[in-house]
Design an enzyme around this catalytic site. Structure first.
Site, PDB file in Angstrom:
ATOM      1  N   SER A  97       0.734  -1.201  -0.371  1.00  0.00           N
ATOM      2  CA  SER A  97       0.374   0.085  -0.258  1.00  0.00           C
ATOM      3  C   SER A  97       0.507   1.308  -0.025  1.00  0.00           C
ATOM      4  O   SER A  97       1.985   1.725  -0.879  1.00  0.00           O
ATOM      5  CB  SER A  97      -0.945  -0.348   0.798  1.00  0.00           C
ATOM      6  OG  SER A  97      -1.835   0.871   1.500  1.00  0.00           O
ATOM      7  N   MET A  98       0.571   2.332   1.132  1.00  0.00           N
ATOM      8  CA  MET A  98       1.807   3.516   1.389  1.00  0.00           C
ATOM      9  C   MET A  98       2.999   3.124   1.065  1.00  0.00           C
ATOM     10  O   MET A  98       4.280   3.094   0.332  1.00  0.00           O
ATOM     11  CB  MET A  98       1.488   3.817   2.288  1.00  0.00           C
ATOM     12  CG  MET A  98       2.159   5.622   2.392  1.00  0.00           C
ATOM     13  SD  MET A  98       2.217   6.579   3.537  1.00  0.00           S
ATOM     14  CE  MET A  98       2.645   5.702   5.044  1.00  0.00           C
ATOM     15  N   ASP A 190      -9.990  -4.866  -4.538  1.00  0.00           N
ATOM     16  CA  ASP A 190      -9.512  -4.538  -3.561  1.00  0.00           C
ATOM     17  C   ASP A 190      -9.870  -3.202  -2.850  1.00  0.00           C
ATOM     18  O   ASP A 190     -10.935  -2.382  -4.148  1.00  0.00           O
ATOM     19  CB  ASP A 190      -8.046  -3.615  -3.831  1.00  0.00           C
ATOM     20  CG  ASP A 190      -7.265  -2.489  -2.695  1.00  0.00           C
ATOM     21  OD1 ASP A 190      -7.723  -2.487  -1.738  1.00  0.00           O
ATOM     22  OD2 ASP A 190      -5.783  -2.810  -3.771  1.00  0.00           O
ATOM     23  N   HIS A 220      -7.070  -5.396  -0.022  1.00  0.00           N
ATOM     24  CA  HIS A 220      -6.053  -4.944  -0.085  1.00  0.00           C
ATOM     25  C   HIS A 220      -5.142  -5.335   0.586  1.00  0.00           C
ATOM     26  O   HIS A 220      -3.700  -5.461   0.141  1.00  0.00           O
ATOM     27  CB  HIS A 220      -6.274  -3.490   0.622  1.00  0.00           C
ATOM     28  CG  HIS A 220      -5.038  -2.486   0.397  1.00  0.00           C
ATOM     29  ND1 HIS A 220      -5.100  -2.108  -0.644  1.00  0.00           N
ATOM     30  CD2 HIS A 220      -4.568  -1.717   1.413  1.00  0.00           C
ATOM     31  CE1 HIS A 220      -3.960  -1.559  -0.554  1.00  0.00           C
ATOM     32  NE2 HIS A 220      -4.017  -1.251   0.883  1.00  0.00           N
TER      33      HIS A 220
END
Length: 243
Positions: A97-98, A190, A220
């Site tokens: 993700s980030m 997601d 996710h």
């Protein structure tokens, strides 16, 4: 930025010393190293030197996160990179993700030997736009597998979402600077980051060696989901081919 709250039990960073090949492993927004530990441990068991930092403001309380800029998160990665650089001849990076965004951002400025972004974000979802509150409630981790626990915050500071947007933009604007080998994982379904992000990453990086693998049984937080073994086996395969 000094954190005011103690680290949540289980949210500590991790390090494993192994070979002269290093792997930097980054968790995502509002998460903690715990979400990456199974992947990092698998790399360590394969003999690699592994560093999984706790990003500034994470793994404590949302109030700590609220005080951070995206540069604070970048600085957390820089510290981990420096730790690996002292011990390794080459460094790979993997992030969720980030953490995937930070993986791309790091590849834009450091000579990484290869990258593995997982459901990385280069566009922040519109649902976080135009918020007039201080915190947004989080519905909990987006995981398909039943009874899986992720250490994460139950609310997101709106100010931190603004910082995430800045990081995503500066990273997206410089994707063409990435030339190292890349293996991109994307979950077919997601509910946090659109799979279009991963497709855009694949299209816009300049790497000659690049591929994308679709995860069909994970949402996710894929590193803790049904496709965890796929991520581990395919990542190890890619690393061997890049060495």
């Amino acid at each position: 930025m000094k954190e005011q709250y103690p680290v949540i039990k289980g949210a500590e960073p991790f390090q494993f010393e192994g070979s002269r090949t290093g792997i930097l492993v980054s968790h995502g927004f509002t998460g903690a190293p715990q979400s990456m530990y199974p992947i990092g441990k698998a790399f360590a068991d394969a003999g690699y030197t592994v560093c999984g930092p706790r990003l500034k403001g994470h793994g404590t309380a949302p109030e700590d996160l609220e005080k951070c800029t995206y540069q604070d998160w970048v600085a957390s990665i820089d510290e981990a990179y420096a730790w690996l650089q002292e011990r390794c001849d080459q460094i790979f990076m993997l992030g969720l993700s980030m953490g995937g965004t930070l993986t791309l951002h790091t590849a834009e400025k450091y000579p990484l030997a290869g990258i593995i972004p997982i459901n990385a974000a280069i566009d922040v979802p519109a649902m976080y736009e135009n918020q007039s509150v201080r915190f947004i409630d989080d519905d909990g981790p987006d995981i398909k597998k039943a009874d899986v626990m992720e250490i994460t915050y139950d609310k997101m500071p709106v100010q931190s979402v603004e910082e995430l947007k800045k990081l995503a933009k500066v990273t997206k604007d410089n994707l063409k600077e990435i030339t190292c080998p890349a293996l991109i994982f994307v979950s077919e379904e997601d509910h946090v980051v659109s799979p279009d992000n991963s497709r855009a990453i694949l299209e816009n990086i300049s790497s000659r060696q690049k591929e994308m693998i679709t995860l069909e049984e994970s949402y996710h937080v894929a590193t803790l989901d049904n496709d965890q073994d796929v991520i581990i086996s395919e990542s190890l395969r890619a690393l061997q081919s890049w060495l």
